[in-house]
Motif scaffolding. Structure first.
Motif, PDB file in Angstrom:
ATOM      1  N   GLY A  15     -41.428  41.587  18.952  1.00  0.00           N
ATOM      2  CA  GLY A  15     -42.901  42.276  18.822  1.00  0.00           C
ATOM      3  C   GLY A  15     -43.148  40.976  20.089  1.00  0.00           C
ATOM      4  N   GLY A  16     -43.291  40.343  20.530  1.00  0.00           N
ATOM      5  CA  GLY A  16     -43.734  39.786  21.819  1.00  0.00           C
ATOM      6  C   GLY A  16     -44.375  38.433  20.895  1.00  0.00           C
ATOM      7  N   LEU A  62     -30.324  40.245   9.333  1.00  0.00           N
ATOM      8  CA  LEU A  62     -30.543  40.915  10.196  1.00  0.00           C
ATOM      9  C   LEU A  62     -31.900  41.806   9.733  1.00  0.00           C
ATOM     10  N   ALA A  63     -31.752  42.054   8.140  1.00  0.00           N
ATOM     11  CA  ALA A  63     -32.685  42.366   7.637  1.00  0.00           C
ATOM     12  C   ALA A  63     -34.106  41.789   8.299  1.00  0.00           C
ATOM     13  N   VAL A  64     -33.959  40.786   7.824  1.00  0.00           N
ATOM     14  CA  VAL A  64     -34.955  39.849   8.618  1.00  0.00           C
ATOM     15  C   VAL A  64     -35.704  40.001   9.690  1.00  0.00           C
ATOM     16  N   LEU A  65     -34.862  40.384  10.564  1.00  0.00           N
ATOM     17  CA  LEU A  65     -35.429  40.333  11.316  1.00  0.00           C
ATOM     18  C   LEU A  65     -36.092  41.530  12.050  1.00  0.00           C
ATOM     19  N   GLN A  66     -35.166  42.396  11.427  1.00  0.00           N
ATOM     20  CA  GLN A  66     -35.754  44.459  11.047  1.00  0.00           C
ATOM     21  C   GLN A  66     -37.112  44.294  10.782  1.00  0.00           C
ATOM     22  N   GLN A  68     -39.844  42.356  10.139  1.00  0.00           N
ATOM     23  CA  GLN A  68     -40.473  41.713  10.992  1.00  0.00           C
ATOM     24  C   GLN A  68     -40.623  42.493  12.147  1.00  0.00           C
ATOM     25  N   THR A  69     -39.893  43.151  12.263  1.00  0.00           N
ATOM     26  CA  THR A  69     -40.230  44.086  13.809  1.00  0.00           C
ATOM     27  C   THR A  69     -41.678  44.661  13.126  1.00  0.00           C
ATOM     28  N   ALA A  79     -40.986  48.884   6.683  1.00  0.00           N
ATOM     29  CA  ALA A  79     -41.012  47.386   6.003  1.00  0.00           C
ATOM     30  C   ALA A  79     -41.108  47.099   4.011  1.00  0.00           C
ATOM     31  N   ASN A  80     -41.507  47.971   3.371  1.00  0.00           N
ATOM     32  CA  ASN A  80     -41.155  47.738   2.342  1.00  0.00           C
ATOM     33  C   ASN A  80     -40.397  48.176   2.026  1.00  0.00           C
TER      34      ASN A  80
END
Length: 423
Positions: A15-16, A62-66, A68-69, A79-80
């Protein structure tokens, strides 16, 4: 996406926002020596190779990145939904990410690190949660510096919300004796102050113990504490003021200690037994000491109400020796010196009250005399000012008369000159 920068950091962008995964090895000039080979989603690992063709890998879920995105998009519902798929070992990482984005409430719910949760609870003002966490501290860590610092932080947070009960509990847990001294003296906790004096003395905090004993009127323990710490000169002067009955005992100890350094200096010290002429009014001082002890015992149970402060504060300025002497000279005499008995205590308290009332009457008389003197001085100053004003007015009138006479004389001379011109 994931990349290596020139400074040798493995970063990824969500997200930048740039997040650092790990600091990599660099060459002698500080430049990166690694390149990204790729990412295997089924293993959740990113692979890198250095210039020597050594391959290393780091875990990037990958789940952490998703997650956070989704947070960066503001989509907390998504996110939840992703959170259960993330191992709990990664929850603290996610919590710190949420905290960095300003979502501290959510971070508090997610984090599994007790230290992180404690700091978040304090920042959010949830001192009950922080207190519960402190109760779970293992026994082997209760006396650690870090635990004591946490108790102090919690005590300060509780004090800000006027939760005095929790403030006291935290201060006791962290041995924060200065904080307890401030708290007990501010809220008037007499029993707490007595316990604080004992605890501080046991822990070697003699300054706190001395002040606590003094505030509770326990002058005997103050003297004992000074003697125990070998502050014999201070003990002697303290006894001279508050415990004249123990002056001889303490001076004797002082002499014995001082004789180890200088026998001449030790012999120069005077005590009431050998030099009574150097201790005038000693008998009166002993009587005043008994009056003080009786008054202390009479008010120990009930204390003195805060509403009595406007009058009780004047007792601090009383010269009890002078008052007892003046009372004795007037024929009233001082209460008989005796040991024990409610009648004696009442008589001594009554004498002290009578002395206080007499002192107030003297102060009022002096104030009235001062006010009368000020009024007389003001009246005299006003009369003097009026006299000066009259003299100035008279001088001004005289000056005006002289000026008028000179003007008339000048006019007459001008008329004479006019007639001469026509002759």
């Amino acid at each position: 996406f994931i990349y290596c920068n020139n400074a040798g950091r493995l970063n990824y962008s969500v997200g930048g926002k740039i997040q650092t995964l790990v600091h990599l090895d660099t060459n002698s000039s500080g430049a990166s020596i690694h390149s990204v080979l790729g990412y295997l989603a089924k293993e959740d690992r990113v692979y890198l190779v250095d210039k020597s063709l050594n391959i290393v890998s780091y875990r990037v879920m990958l789940a952490v990145l998703q997650y956070q995105t989704a947070v960066m998009r503001g989509d907390f519902d998504a996110a939840n939904e992703l959170l259960p798929s993330i191992p709990e070992s990664e929850y603290t990482t996610i919590a710190r990410f949420l905290e960095a984005q300003g979502f501290k409430e959510e971070a508090l719910e997610v984090t599994t690190d007790d230290d992180h949760k404690f700091e978040l609870a304090l920042e959010l003002g949830k001192i009950d949660i922080a207190h519960e966490l402190m109760k779970l501290t293992p026994d082997e860590e209760k006396n650690s510096i870090d635990t004591m610092a946490k108790w102090k932080k919690l005590s300060d947070a509780a004090l800000k919300t006027s939760d005095f009960e929790l403030t006291e509990a935290c201060s006791l847990s962290s041995d924060d004796f200065p904080g307890l001294l401030l708290l007990y003296s501010a809220i008037g906790n007499f029993e707490g102050m007595e316990e604080l004096a004992k605890m501080a003395q046991e822990k070697g905090k003699t300054n706190i113990a001395f002040v606590s004993y003094l505030l509770t009127g326990n002058v005997e323990e103050c003297a004992n504490l000074l003697i125990a710490t070998n502050r014999l000169p201070e003990a002697a002067f303290f006894a001279r003021t508050y415990l004249p009955s123990r002056v001889e005992e303490i001076v004797s100890l002082w002499k014995e200690d001082l004789s180890k350094v200088s026998e001449t200096a030790a012999n120069a010290l005077a005590d009431p037994a050998s030099h009574p002429e150097l201790f005038p009014d000693r008998d009166v001082a002993l009587q005043v000491e008994k009056m003080f002890m009786a008054q202390r015992e009479a008010t120990k149970v009930t204390g003195i109400s805060a509403s009595d402060y406007p009058t009780a504060k004047d007792d601090l300025e009383l010269d009890l020796i002078a008052l007892v002497k003046s009372q004795a000279a007037a024929g009233g005499g001082a209460p008989a010196a005796a040991d024990g008995g409610d009648e004696v205590a009442e008589a001594q308290a009554a004498a002290l009250e009578a002395a206080r009332i007499a002192n107030e009457a003297d102060q009022q008389r002096l104030a009235e005399e001062a006010a009368a003197a000020e009024a007389a001085a003001a009246e005299a100053a006003a009369a003097e000012a009026a006299r000066i004003a009259e003299e100035e007015a008279a001088a001004a009138a005289e000056a005006a008369r002289i000026a008028a006479e000179e003007e008339a004389k000048a006019a007459a001379e001008n008329m004479d000159d006019f007639g001469d011109d026509w002759d």
